[in-house]
Design a protein around this motif. Structure first.
Motif, PDB file in Angstrom:
ATOM      1  N   THR A   1       0.461   0.928  -4.364  1.00 17.33           N
ATOM      2  CA  THR A   1      -0.613   0.093  -4.920  1.00 17.33           C
ATOM      3  C   THR A   1      -1.799   0.130  -3.964  1.00 17.33           C
ATOM      4  O   THR A   1      -1.978  -0.735  -3.118  1.00 17.33           O
ATOM      5  CB  THR A   1      -0.119  -1.363  -5.144  1.00 17.33           C
ATOM      6  OG1 THR A   1       1.106  -1.309  -5.856  1.00 17.33           O
ATOM      7  CG2 THR A   1      -1.132  -2.176  -5.935  1.00 17.33           C
ATOM      8  N   LYS A   2      -2.596   1.194  -4.091  1.00 17.29           N
ATOM      9  CA  LYS A   2      -3.699   1.438  -3.153  1.00 17.29           C
ATOM     10  C   LYS A   2      -4.763   0.339  -3.203  1.00 17.29           C
ATOM     11  O   LYS A   2      -5.462   0.081  -2.221  1.00 17.29           O
ATOM     12  CB  LYS A   2      -4.351   2.797  -3.444  1.00 17.29           C
ATOM     13  CG  LYS A   2      -3.375   3.976  -3.497  1.00 17.29           C
ATOM     14  CD  LYS A   2      -2.854   4.341  -2.133  1.00 17.29           C
ATOM     15  CE  LYS A   2      -1.977   5.574  -2.187  1.00 17.29           C
ATOM     16  NZ  LYS A   2      -1.142   5.771  -1.023  1.00 17.29           N
ATOM     17  N   SER A   3      -4.892  -0.309  -4.364  1.00 19.74           N
ATOM     18  CA  SER A   3      -5.956  -1.312  -4.513  1.00 19.74           C
ATOM     19  C   SER A   3      -5.763  -2.510  -3.577  1.00 19.74           C
ATOM     20  O   SER A   3      -6.687  -3.290  -3.372  1.00 19.74           O
ATOM     21  CB  SER A   3      -6.035  -1.790  -5.965  1.00 19.74           C
ATOM     22  OG  SER A   3      -4.798  -2.356  -6.336  1.00 19.74           O
TER      23      SER A   3
ATOM     24  N   TYR B   1       0.841  -1.204   0.000  1.00 23.59           N
ATOM     25  CA  TYR B   1       0.000   0.000   0.000  1.00 23.59           C
ATOM     26  C   TYR B   1       0.879   1.257   0.000  1.00 23.59           C
ATOM     27  O   TYR B   1       0.659   2.183  -0.774  1.00 23.59           O
ATOM     28  CB  TYR B   1      -0.935  -0.014   1.213  1.00 23.59           C
ATOM     29  CG  TYR B   1      -1.921   1.125   1.199  1.00 23.59           C
ATOM     30  CD1 TYR B   1      -3.119   1.017   0.493  1.00 23.59           C
ATOM     31  CD2 TYR B   1      -1.648   2.319   1.867  1.00 23.59           C
ATOM     32  CE1 TYR B   1      -4.021   2.067   0.455  1.00 23.59           C
ATOM     33  CE2 TYR B   1      -2.545   3.372   1.831  1.00 23.59           C
ATOM     34  CZ  TYR B   1      -3.728   3.246   1.128  1.00 23.59           C
ATOM     35  OH  TYR B   1      -4.615   4.291   1.087  1.00 23.59           O
TER      36      TYR B   1
ATOM     37  N   VAL C   1      -8.354  -2.937  -0.919  1.00 26.31           N
ATOM     38  CA  VAL C   1      -9.724  -3.367  -1.221  1.00 26.31           C
ATOM     39  C   VAL C   1      -9.896  -4.773  -0.652  1.00 26.31           C
ATOM     40  O   VAL C   1      -9.089  -5.657  -0.893  1.00 26.31           O
ATOM     41  CB  VAL C   1      -9.981  -3.375  -2.758  1.00 26.31           C
ATOM     42  CG1 VAL C   1     -11.368  -3.920  -3.075  1.00 26.31           C
ATOM     43  CG2 VAL C   1      -9.800  -1.980  -3.336  1.00 26.31           C
TER      44      VAL C   1
END
Ligand code: FE2
Ligand code: FE2
Length: 158
Positions: free
Chosen positions: A109-111, A105, A114
């Motif tokens: 890679t913010k995803s 993160y 999820v």
């Protein structure tokens, strides 16, 4: 805190319930705090300050994981609970996952966040029911280090 939102069925599992008690208030409180963190993450979905919330939730989660796991492991050792090694292994595997998510993160890679609340809560509920529940009856009040979690998190880092 235990209310079920009919419009959001996934949210109902993000609440601690009495059947998850391990018979020690301090450890139960740690577990409740994990649910609060997961709920905070869940509720931030689609909001403006999502990134900030996720960033701090991941940091809090890392700290709680280290502190809480150490609290349990110390208590199990103090109580001479016989299945400590297998339990510690489960803790280490989960801590590794959370730390890896935090790293990815922060690298941008913010995803990766999820599904984090669901993953964390699914793991926690399963772990409480199948692993933590087994030390119920073994651990006495005097076995549990009752200092605030932040102190244990610091000790875990040493
Ligand atoms: Fe636990
Ligand atoms: Fe545990």
């Amino acid at each position: 805190m235990n209310e079920i939102d009919p419009g959001d069925p996934g949210k109902s599992k993000l609440a601690w319930s009495d059947d998850l008690t391990v018979g020690n208030r301090i450890i139960d409180d740690d577990h409740k705090a994990f649910f609060e963190i997961a709920k905070m993450l869940h509720d931030s979905d689609g909001t403006e300050d999502r990134d900030l919330v996720v960033e701090s939730a991941i940091s809090i989660l890392e700290e709680y994981v280290c502190g809480h796991f150490l609290r349990e492991e110390k208590a199990m050792r103090s109580a001479k609970y016989p299945r400590v090694a297998a339990h510690v292994l489960q803790h280490n595997l989960f801590r590794g996952r959370i730390e890896a998510i935090g790293r990815v993160y922060r690298q941008g890679t913010k995803s990766v966040a999820v599904g984090l609340p669901d993953m964390a809560i699914d793991w926690l509920i399963t772990h409480i029911k199948s692993d933590d529940a087994q030390y119920k009856g073994w651990i006495r009040e005097r076995d549990v280090d009752d200092r605030p979690l932040v102190y244990l998190a610091i000790e875990a880092e040493l």
